[in-house]
Enzyme design. Structure first.
Site, mmCIF file in Angstrom:
data_model
loop_
_atom_site.group_PDB
_atom_site.id
_atom_site.type_symbol
_atom_site.label_atom_id
_atom_site.label_comp_id
_atom_site.label_asym_id
_atom_site.label_seq_id
_atom_site.Cartn_x
_atom_site.Cartn_y
_atom_site.Cartn_z
ATOM 1 C CE LYS A 1 -4.015 2.064 2.215
ATOM 2 N NZ LYS A 1 -3.543 3.444 2.042
ATOM 3 N NE ARG B 1 -6.839 4.027 -6.997
ATOM 4 C CZ ARG B 1 -7.830 3.307 -6.473
ATOM 5 N NH1 ARG B 1 -8.178 3.462 -5.196
ATOM 6 N NH2 ARG B 1 -8.477 2.425 -7.206
ATOM 7 C CD GLU C 1 -1.730 5.841 -3.901
ATOM 8 O OE1 GLU C 1 -1.776 6.447 -2.825
ATOM 9 O OE2 GLU C 1 -2.706 5.236 -4.399
ATOM 10 C CD GLU D 1 -0.604 5.016 3.726
ATOM 11 O OE1 GLU D 1 -1.333 4.430 2.924
ATOM 12 O OE2 GLU D 1 -0.922 6.056 4.300
ATOM 13 C CE LYS E 1 -8.362 1.375 2.907
ATOM 14 N NZ LYS E 1 -8.462 2.750 3.384
#
Length: 995
Positions: A325, A330, A393, A495, A517
């Protein structure tokens, strides 16, 4: 405008001009857009008739017992959800009646956070407070000024209402209500407010902002000003979501917003609830920002094992993907061919919130519009890629350390890179990491699986090192593979992870269990040992306003110090925690610390609490209030890892701390000390090393996963693989086809199949209308864009059945050269221009029968006969329709049930199957059944009259075997029987000599 369409009155014309000006581009883009006939409603109706009633339904509790039907004048007995819908429906209906069908002026104020046409104001709470202080001329050191500037603090500090703590607009109401120019509601219309807000979004200086606010202030009362401030901050909280509001406006409104992020388009294209979106109107479009798929939160899903089980579902495939992540923004990238653009390509960049970033990252490869990214990615795409939409991203990459940098540096790095003309490989730069491809070469890929979309991505994008790269993933099969991957990314200051189901499709604007996530705060390696004392509190906003929403935790430096000792209660700030608390947790902490808090004075901080930054004017993470450790509580917290930080006195802090439990069983002096923490940290690192070692041993025992990939047909060629389109011909050579919809009648065919069909017969495919005299426009459904084309009245629109009629007639006639059928008004024309009506009617007789085309089937004959008046036959008898039609039906019966006799002349013998593997045995047995079901006979291989010998791979027809007067029996593989049954007809045996 049609003659029977009502004309807007003078005030409506003035308001339309005020809001939209004389914009020909809007008329071209939205040719069917509605025009309001009357002036827009007063601004205050938004909250008196909509917002306040909606919030009242939040406060009202549903009475016990069975629910009764609502009365004729209210919603007192409805459920809250039904009451909300009723309120919104009533407001919209009143708007249509009093104003017209253009609801966009109101919609952009009802859900202002979804309005992408108006620029950001650049105004946050403190900036608005400064504007209001200057506007009302109140003293900067007055209690009212302090209340607005310190709106998060409890009201009792400056004689303000405690209920408005954390509610900035509420604080503003308290300050403005005693100073309002008028108490009654203003006569400002919604259009006037929109016009003023447009101007506010375009000014930059505080003085200009004050002038615009002054216009509002002189005409509005305090309540109106309060709602205006909420709209500017885009923090409405009216008790209804945008999903509910959009759904009530039009059944397809949410769908259109998800694919376009355009509120204006939703209101202008979907003003008629009877006209629905269909076909490609509900898919993504190039250069139109869409709402991307989102990942589900782990705390709603449970353990790693449960997450992986959800992925598998009923599938035999247990694989899932693990991705890092990324700490960035985004971003979606659109690229289209544009012969007029420098480099021949046009780019678009949009964030998740639909902010246009093309000005920063670039619109073209070259020239003034080449930005921080596009001028470096000329070689990033395959040569056959004409257009593409990528999801990914945008992150900051430090070339000197070769590592990702935090999100806060992204814009600075992009601006710097935009000015970088030397293409140096040092410093920080924006890097676009792509993890999905949702559109490629005019084809929507959202309905493909993630695995197929990934193949398309890898075939279409070559990437450019540290500019545009495909984001890597790990293919895993067990939940035990998640934790080591999580430890690895946490160690690299990432992250967390995103787990993905490779068998899933792409779902716009949804959080579902296909993307999950995994953040590090859920790891338990620090377990129950992080029990730290609270020394500071931070006030929250919104529903946490007026109370502490997060806390500063510290480590004790001298745990054994006694009262009176200079080191007694001495501690170092360690971390700030605000996640994981429930309402009851906050209440419990408040109950144990009530009356013991003190406001933090930066000039006189408490000597026993040391913050980050050793000097007095460097008080990092300074709390709003402090509390003595001996008066405080101990919190048990979870953490991902420990990282260095100069924001806290300990010089280390916890990465992603999360509250777990209030330790009511521990006194403050039993909380963790500096020395004890180092002991815990050493133990954790030792256990982690041991787990990593075990995992590597387990990994080495596993069979390596397959890495070969089947190529996806949508990439690497100029055209897409499509269903069988018939034999090629030049029937439509020289014509351009703009196919707008799927085919509905007489049979259903997707748009892609129609395009393949005409292309196989010599046509050129285009995706927009033009002045080309050889253009044929095809449609079979009245979608919004079709209705728009009809309204312009420039083109005739042809039904798709004309394509099949032309091909069928040319095959029947065997004509050389091929010819096109003349258009028939009823059968072929979806929209026919009045000027062509008489000409086209000459192509059929008085009953609608074509002079140039054979009747297609019995159904067409029935419709023709039904439309005929009663006539006499040659012998004077009346023509009887029903016997004639029944005769036609019987004539076609043999073809309706074709599978029952496709093997009627076949006497088949079978060799092999029983003694071979089970799969062949099953195939041979099914083939025997097909022969018998199709009217044939299964016989012994040496019997008389054998016409076909069906063999498996291991057998062949004996050379000496003949079939009497019929000559040699044909030897075929079992595949011939299977294919004949599948196609419903006898196929040539030569292609199927083996199984």
């Amino acid at each position: 405008m049609a003659e029977d369409t009502p004309m807007p009155d003078a005030e409506a014309v003035r308001e339309n001009t005020l809001m939209y000006g004389h914009d020909d581009e809007l008329d071209d883009k939205y040719p069917t857009r509605p025009l309001n006939l009357h002036k827009t409603l007063p601004f205050h109706t938004l909250f008196t008739e909509l917002f306040d009633p909606l919030m009242d339904t939040q406060k009202r509790k549903q009475p016990a017992g069975p629910r009764r039907k609502a009365g004729p004048h209210g919603h007192a007995n409805m459920s809250p959800h039904e009451a909300k819908r009723n309120i919104i429906e009533r407001y919209i209906a009143n708007w249509r009646k009093q104003v017209g069908n253009d609801f966009y002026p109101a919609m952009r104020l009802i859900i202002p956070d979804k309005d992408r046409d108006r620029a950001m104001y650049g105004l946050k709470e403190k900036a608005i407070a400064k504007v209001l202080i200057k506007l009302t001329r109140i003293g900067k050191d007055s209690d009212d000024a302090k209340n607005m500037l310190n709106w998060k603090l409890p009201g009792h500090l400056h004689k303000a209402s405690a209920s408005t703590a954390g509610d900035f607009a509420g604080r503003c109401f308290e300050v403005l209500s005693p100073r309002q120019f008028k108490t009654e509601y203003s006569d400002m219309s919604i259009a006037e407010v929109n016009n003023a807000l447009d101007k506010l979004s375009q000014v930059g200086s505080e003085d200009e902002q004050v002038k615009i606010f002054q216009r509002f202030y002189r005409r509005m009362n305090a309540e109106e000003m309060t709602w205006l401030i909420r709209m500017i901050l885009r923090q409405m909280k009216i008790g209804a979501t945008e999903k509910t509001i959009l759904d009530i406006w039009h059944p397809d409104a949410e769908t259109l917003f998800n694919i376009s992020s355009n509120l204006r388009r939703v209101c202008w294209e979907l003003f008629d609830p009877e006209i629905r979106l269909e076909g490609e109107d509900i898919g993504l479009s190039l250069m139109q920002c869409f709402q991307p798929q989102l990942a589900q939160f782990q705390d709603k899903l449970g353990s790693f094992e449960k997450m992986v089980t959800r992925f598998k579902g009923n599938s035999d495939d247990d694989t899932f993907w693990i991705e890092e992540k990324l700490d960035g923004e985004r971003m979606q990238l659109h690229m289209v061919e544009d012969p007029d653009a420098p480099g021949g390509r046009l780019f678009g960049f949009w964030s998740r919130k639909a902010k246009d970033y093309a000005y920063l990252y670039g619109k073209h490869f070259d020239g003034d519009d080449a930005g921080a990214l596009t001028r470096f990615i000329r070689d990033a795409f395959g040569k056959n890629v004409r257009n593409i939409i990528l999801d990914g991203e945008m992150i900051t990459w430090d070339m000197d350390t070769d590592h990702i940098v935090g999100f806060g540096t992204l814009k600075t790095a992009a601006i710097s890179e935009k000015e970088n003309k030397t293409n140096k490989d040092t410093g920080q730069r924006p890097l676009f990491r792509v993890f999905d491809c949702v559109y490629l070469n005019d084809t929507l890929l959202t309905q493909y699986t993630l695995r197929d979309r990934r193949r398309a991505l890898e075939s279409a994008v070559k990437g450019v090192h540290r500019r545009l790269e495909i984001h890597p993933y790990i293919e895993a099969r067990s939940h035990t593979e998640i934790e080591p991957a999580l430890r690895k990314v946490v160690a690299e200051s990432s992250e967390g992870l995103v787990l993905k189901n490779p068998r899933s499709t792409y779902c716009l604007n949804q959080r579902n269990n296909d993307w999950m996530k995994v953040k590090p705060e859920y790891m338990s390696e620090f377990g129950e040992s992080l029990d730290c004392v609270v020394v500071g509190g931070y006030f929250g906003s919104g529903h946490r306003g007026g109370a502490h929403s997060s806390f500063l935790c510290a480590l004790l430096t001298h745990k054994d110090a006694k009262p009176g000792d200079k080191n007694y209660e001495h501690c170092w700030s360690f971390f700030k925690v605000g996640g994981g608390f429930s309402r009851d947790d906050y209440a419990a902490i408040r109950g144990r610390t009530e009356g013991k808090w003190h406001d933090w004075d930066p000039r006189r901080p408490p000597p026993f609490i040391e913050l980050g930054g050793h000097e007095q004017n460097h008080q990092h993470e300074r709390p709003d209030q402090w509390i003595r450790p001996s008066d405080s509580v101990v919190l048990e917290c979870k953490a991902a890892s420990v990282e260095g930080s100069d924001k806290f006195r300990f010089t280390f802090t916890l990465r992603f701390p999360r509250f777990k439990l209030l330790r009511v069983d521990k006194r403050w002096d039993q909380a963790l000390s500096v020395q004890e923490f180092f002991e815990v940290k050493a133990k954790v690192e030792s256990e982690r090393a041991e787990k990593d070692k075990e995992f590597k041993i387990e990994q080495s025992r596993r069979k390596k996963a397959r890495t070969t990939k089947k190529p996806l047909t949508v990439v690497g060629t100029d055209t897409l693989t499509t269903p069988y389109a018939g034999p090629e011909s030049k029937l439509f050579a020289g014509l351009s086809f703009y196919i707008m919809t799927d085919q509905i009648h007489p049979t259903k065919h997707p748009k892609a199949a129609l395009e393949a069909l005409v292309k196989a017969n010599g046509a050129k495919i285009v995706q927009r209308d033009s002045a080309d005299e050889n253009l044929v426009i095809i449609a079979d459904k009245r979608l919004i864009k079709v209705a728009s084309l009809e309204k312009r009245g420039t083109y005739n629109i042809v039904k798709p059945v004309w394509i099949q009629d032309c091909i069928r007639q040319n095959e029947a006639d065997g004509a050389a050269p091929p010819y096109l059928l003349p258009f028939e008004p009823n059968r072929h024309m979806f929209y026919l221009h009045d000027d062509d009506q008489l000409d086209f009617e000459q192509n059929v007789d008085g009953n609608g029968d074509s002079y140039a085309r054979d009747i297609a089937d019995v159904d067409e004959m029935r419709s023709l006969v039904d439309g005929m008046s009663s006539v006499k036959t040659g012998n004077g008898n009346r023509f009887k329709k029903e016997p004639f039609l029944e005769q036609l039906e019987r004539h076609g019966e043999a073809f309706v049930h074709l599978k029952t006799h496709i093997f009627a002349t076949v006497r088949a013998a079978f060799l092999g199957g029983e003694e071979e593997d089970s799969a062949w045995a099953v195939r041979m047995r099914l083939a025997q059944n097909y022969i018998m079901f199709g009217g044939g006979r299964v016989v012994d291989v040496y019997g008389e009259g054998v016409t076909h010998v069906v063999v498996s791979n291991a057998h062949a027809m004996p050379k000496e075997r003949r079939t009497g007067s019929s000559g040699l029996a044909r030897t075929v593989g079992v595949g011939w029987v299977e294919k004949c049954w599948e196609e419903g007809t006898r196929l040539d045996e030569e292609r199927f000599q083996w199984g």
